[in-house]
Motif scaffolding. Structure first.
Motif, PDB file in Angstrom:
ATOM      1  N   LYS A   2       0.827  -1.195   0.000  1.00  0.00           N
ATOM      2  CA  LYS A   2       0.000   0.000   0.000  1.00  0.00           C
ATOM      3  C   LYS A   2       0.867   1.253   0.000  1.00  0.00           C
ATOM      4  O   LYS A   2       1.846   1.360   0.733  1.00  0.00           O
ATOM      5  N   LEU A 109       4.875   4.827   9.918  1.00  0.00           N
ATOM      6  CA  LEU A 109       4.175   3.611   9.499  1.00  0.00           C
ATOM      7  C   LEU A 109       3.232   3.120  10.587  1.00  0.00           C
ATOM      8  O   LEU A 109       2.100   2.689  10.296  1.00  0.00           O
ATOM      9  N   SER A 110       3.652   3.170  11.845  1.00  0.00           N
ATOM     10  CA  SER A 110       2.790   2.760  12.961  1.00  0.00           C
ATOM     11  C   SER A 110       1.536   3.621  13.024  1.00  0.00           C
ATOM     12  O   SER A 110       0.434   3.128  13.271  1.00  0.00           O
ATOM     13  N   LYS A 113      -0.895   2.742  10.144  1.00  0.00           N
ATOM     14  CA  LYS A 113      -1.572   1.452  10.351  1.00  0.00           C
ATOM     15  C   LYS A 113      -2.811   1.604  11.231  1.00  0.00           C
ATOM     16  O   LYS A 113      -3.780   0.866  11.086  1.00  0.00           O
ATOM     17  N   ASP A 116      -6.079   2.097   9.493  1.00  0.00           N
ATOM     18  CA  ASP A 116      -6.706   0.872   8.995  1.00  0.00           C
ATOM     19  C   ASP A 116      -7.519   0.159  10.072  1.00  0.00           C
ATOM     20  O   ASP A 116      -8.270  -0.768   9.773  1.00  0.00           O
ATOM     21  N   GLN A 117      -7.369   0.590  11.312  1.00  0.00           N
ATOM     22  CA  GLN A 117      -8.116  -0.015  12.419  1.00  0.00           C
ATOM     23  C   GLN A 117      -9.383   0.763  12.747  1.00  0.00           C
ATOM     24  O   GLN A 117     -10.015   0.534  13.785  1.00  0.00           O
TER      25      GLN A 117
END
Length: 248
Positions: A2, A109-110, A113, A116-117
């Motif tokens: 992605k 990046l963390s 992510k 997406d949750q």
């Protein structure tokens, strides 16, 4: 994989430290450093600047690295981000201030992510917001529209530089990123606003490359705590000016 879009918020009309994004930094300039750091870690940078003529020269960097550039509102950074998303059909992105040349790609990046949750907006960690400069904000573009509507931010004249005051929207699912597990023991200032910041950051750049992981840089600072004396005293003045902008 992605695509992780990073909107590089940058203008050349800085007041405290003139043209700070164009200052020499290692073999190149500060903006070169930030773009190359993004590309090395597979982040997709977009130069997000203003339509002011003072920023015309930033087109050079877009051509040099074959990346996109967007020019929008001078003062209304939130509207500039939104218009950039519309033009390039971006659904989510991370904000990186070019003032933060040693941002941490792993915490970026963390942060992304977490979108997406089911979250709409991920705020930078408390340490980062207080001068640590490890990451910015991860935002869904649909959430930007909500922020603009709720705060009536349609005018280019509105100054949204201090975005925190505009983010408290009831129907946005928001969370703050935790400080990284390899954060420095003492608080250091790694953002670029004053001459002392530039001196401090240039010392780090003389020791490390544009792609050095933040963990290694933090370990170096833990062993060389005397470097804090160069610029950390500026942090109280910087935070005071931030608070003044938020209150106005």
């Amino acid at each position: 994989m992605k695509k992780i879009y990073c909107l590089l918020s940058v203008r050349t009309s800085s007041k405290r430290l003139k043209n700070k994004c164009l200052l020499p930094f290692g073999e190149e300039l500060v903006l070169d450093h930030v773009i190359k750091r993004c590309l090395y870690y597979k982040l997709k940078p977009i130069i997000c600047t203003s339509i002011d003529k003072s920023d015309s020269g930033l087109n050079y960097f877009a051509k040099k690295y074959k990346i996109k550039i967007f020019r929008g509102s001078l003062n209304n950074k939130i509207l500039r981000w939104f218009d950039c998303c519309k033009k390039f059909k971006i659904r989510s992105f991370h904000t990186i201030d070019v003032d933060d040349p040693f941002f941490d790609p792993l915490t970026v990046l963390s942060s992304m992510k977490l979108l997406d949750q089911g979250y709409d907006l991920i705020k930078a960690s408390l340490r980062s917001r207080n001068g640590g400069a490890s990451e910015g904000y991860s935002i869904k573009c649909s959430s930007l529209m909500n922020i603009i509507e709720s705060n009536n931010l349609y005018s280019n004249k509105i100054d949204t530089e201090m975005i925190e005051k505009f983010l408290n929207i009831n129907n946005l699912k928001t969370i703050s990123l935790s400080n990284s597990i390899y954060e420095t023991k003492l608080k250091f200032r790694l953002t670029l606003d004053y001459l002392e910041d530039y001196i401090f950051l240039k010392i780090i750049r003389s020791k490390f490359s544009f792609n050095t992981p933040r963990k290694i840089i933090n370990n170096y600072l833990n062993k060389n705590t005397q470097l804090k004396k160069i610029n950390y005293f500026r942090n109280s003045e910087w935070k005071k000016k931030q608070e003044q902008k938020i209150n106005t």
